[in-house]
Motif scaffolding. Structure first.
Motif, short mmCIF file in Angstrom:
data_model
loop_
_atom_site.label_atom_id
_atom_site.label_comp_id
_atom_site.label_asym_id
_atom_site.label_seq_id
_atom_site.Cartn_x
_atom_site.Cartn_y
_atom_site.Cartn_z
N THR A 1 39.70 86.00 73.72
CA THR A 1 39.51 87.42 73.47
C THR A 1 39.61 88.20 74.77
OG1 THR A 1 37.10 87.15 73.64
CG2 THR A 1 38.09 87.09 71.43
N ILE A 2 40.14 89.41 74.68
CA ILE A 2 40.32 90.27 75.85
C ILE A 2 39.57 91.57 75.63
CG2 ILE A 2 41.98 91.48 77.33
CD1 ILE A 2 44.14 89.55 76.23
N THR B 253 28.79 90.55 77.62
CA THR B 253 29.23 90.04 76.33
C THR B 253 29.88 88.67 76.50
OG1 THR B 253 31.51 90.86 76.36
CG2 THR B 253 29.78 92.43 75.71
N ASP B 254 30.34 88.10 75.38
CA ASP B 254 31.02 86.80 75.42
C ASP B 254 32.54 86.94 75.45
OD1 ASP B 254 28.64 85.33 75.34
OD2 ASP B 254 28.55 85.42 73.15
N VAL B 255 33.06 88.13 75.77
CA VAL B 255 34.51 88.28 75.82
C VAL B 255 35.07 87.31 76.85
CG1 VAL B 255 34.67 90.12 77.59
CG2 VAL B 255 36.34 90.01 75.73
N CYS B 256 36.17 86.66 76.52
CA CYS B 256 36.71 85.59 77.36
C CYS B 256 37.42 86.11 78.60
CB CYS B 256 37.71 84.75 76.56
SG CYS B 256 37.07 84.03 75.06
N GLU B 257 38.07 87.25 78.46
CA GLU B 257 38.97 87.71 79.53
C GLU B 257 38.82 89.21 79.72
OE1 GLU B 257 43.73 88.09 79.56
OE2 GLU B 257 42.99 86.03 79.44
N VAL B 258 38.85 89.62 80.98
CA VAL B 258 38.77 91.04 81.33
C VAL B 258 40.17 91.56 81.61
CG1 VAL B 258 37.99 92.66 83.10
CG2 VAL B 258 36.42 90.91 82.23
N GLY B 259 40.52 92.66 80.99
CA GLY B 259 41.81 93.28 81.21
C GLY B 259 41.64 94.57 82.00
#
Length: 299
Positions: free
Chosen positions: A73-74, A89-95
């Motif tokens: 997830t991004i 949060t548990d978001v996988c990737e930072v954009g």
């Protein structure tokens, strides 16, 4: 050949829509696209709710997801405040995001282009230091709705600055859909050669060249393309920035051309038709309206 498609409907797709989606609808959309084959998805944007109301529930959407282990997830981040929210949060990737023109950068982020690039590079570094994957998008890389043509040399300079921060990729965004295939191929090749990083391309179909530009990007060596189910989307701060290329259209193009994406076309079409029902209107995507076409057995 294999190309990754990042599904952006839950973020870029919805952010410009007047029909307000509930948290439950967004989670349903994301889960349906995962069932159709999406393995990397933009799911939220950590921005001010008063400026982008559709993204007000970013944390709730991420908390409500039930994801397979192989799904990334991004979360979109424009500044350090957004990064702080994302890291909780548990978001996988930072954009991270920056913009290649001063006027649009100020309208989008409140900073000139050079400052937006510096902030994006800092976001990438800080996200990596916190143990998260990070990448960066250069918005208006092919043209600005306010200033017109964008200097390629400046886009290259931004790409080099961001590359030094260590992102997993650099994305080139045709935010207002002005590019043509020759320009897309040229910039992809240049940025890839200069940075040595995988290149992702984010295309809008504002002037009808989106799917042709996607094919040019693939031919030039882009590793990843963004697409939005049904072709929905746009930027609230860019006049005339209409929808992204439709996921079903891109999946159809790739499937008929021998390019693997991991998406199931029939499921993607069915999900686009479901989304049209949720939105109460026909969506721009062509393949979800026309349907697929049988593949020859020898393909």
């Amino acid at each position: 050949m294999k190309v990754e498609i990042v599904e952006v409907a839950a973020r870029d797709g919805l952010q410009n829509e007047k029909v307000q989606f509930t948290t439950a609808q967004k989670i349903d959309l994301i889960h349906r696209m995962i069932a159709a084959g999406a393995r990397r998805l933009e799911v939220a944007s950590f921005v001010r709710a008063d400026r982008v109301p559709q993204m007000a529930d970013a944390e709730a959407v991420i908390a409500g997801l039930d994801l397979p282990a192989n799904v990334v997830t991004i979360g979109l981040v424009l500044n350090p405040r957004g990064l702080d929210r994302a890291l909780r949060t548990d978001v996988c990737e930072v954009g991270a995001v920056c913009v290649a023109s001063d006027t649009f950068a100020r309208k989008n982020q409140g900073e000139a282009s050079a400052q937006s690039a510096k902030i994006a590079a800092d976001v990438v570094r800080e996200a990596r230091a916190a143990g998260r994957r990070a990448q960066a998008t250069i918005g208006a890389a092919f043209g600005c709705p306010f200033e017109g043509e964008v200097d390629t040399a400046w886009v290259m300079a931004i790409a080099e600055e961001i590359a030094a921060a260590g992102p997993v990729e650099i994305a080139l965004a045709d935010t207002v859909g002005v590019a043509v295939p020759r320009e897309v191929a040229s910039l992809v090749e240049k940025v890839k050669a200069t940075t040595g990083l995988p290149i992702r391309v984010h295309l809008h179909d504002t002037r009808g060249a989106g799917i042709a530009n996607a094919w040019a990007a693939i031919g030039a060596g882009a590793a990843t393309l963004d697409a939005s189910l049904g072709g929905i989307g746009g930027c609230p701060f860019a006049p005339g920035a209409t929808g992204n290329i439709a996921t079903e259209d891109l999946v159809y193009l790739c499937a008929r051309s021998g390019v693997t994406t991991g998406y199931d076309l029939d499921r993607t079409i069915a999900t686009a038709r479901w989304l049209a029902g949720e939105m109460g209107r026909a969506l721009p995507g062509a393949v979800s309206r026309a349907g697929g076409f049988p593949m020859k057995e020898d393909r």
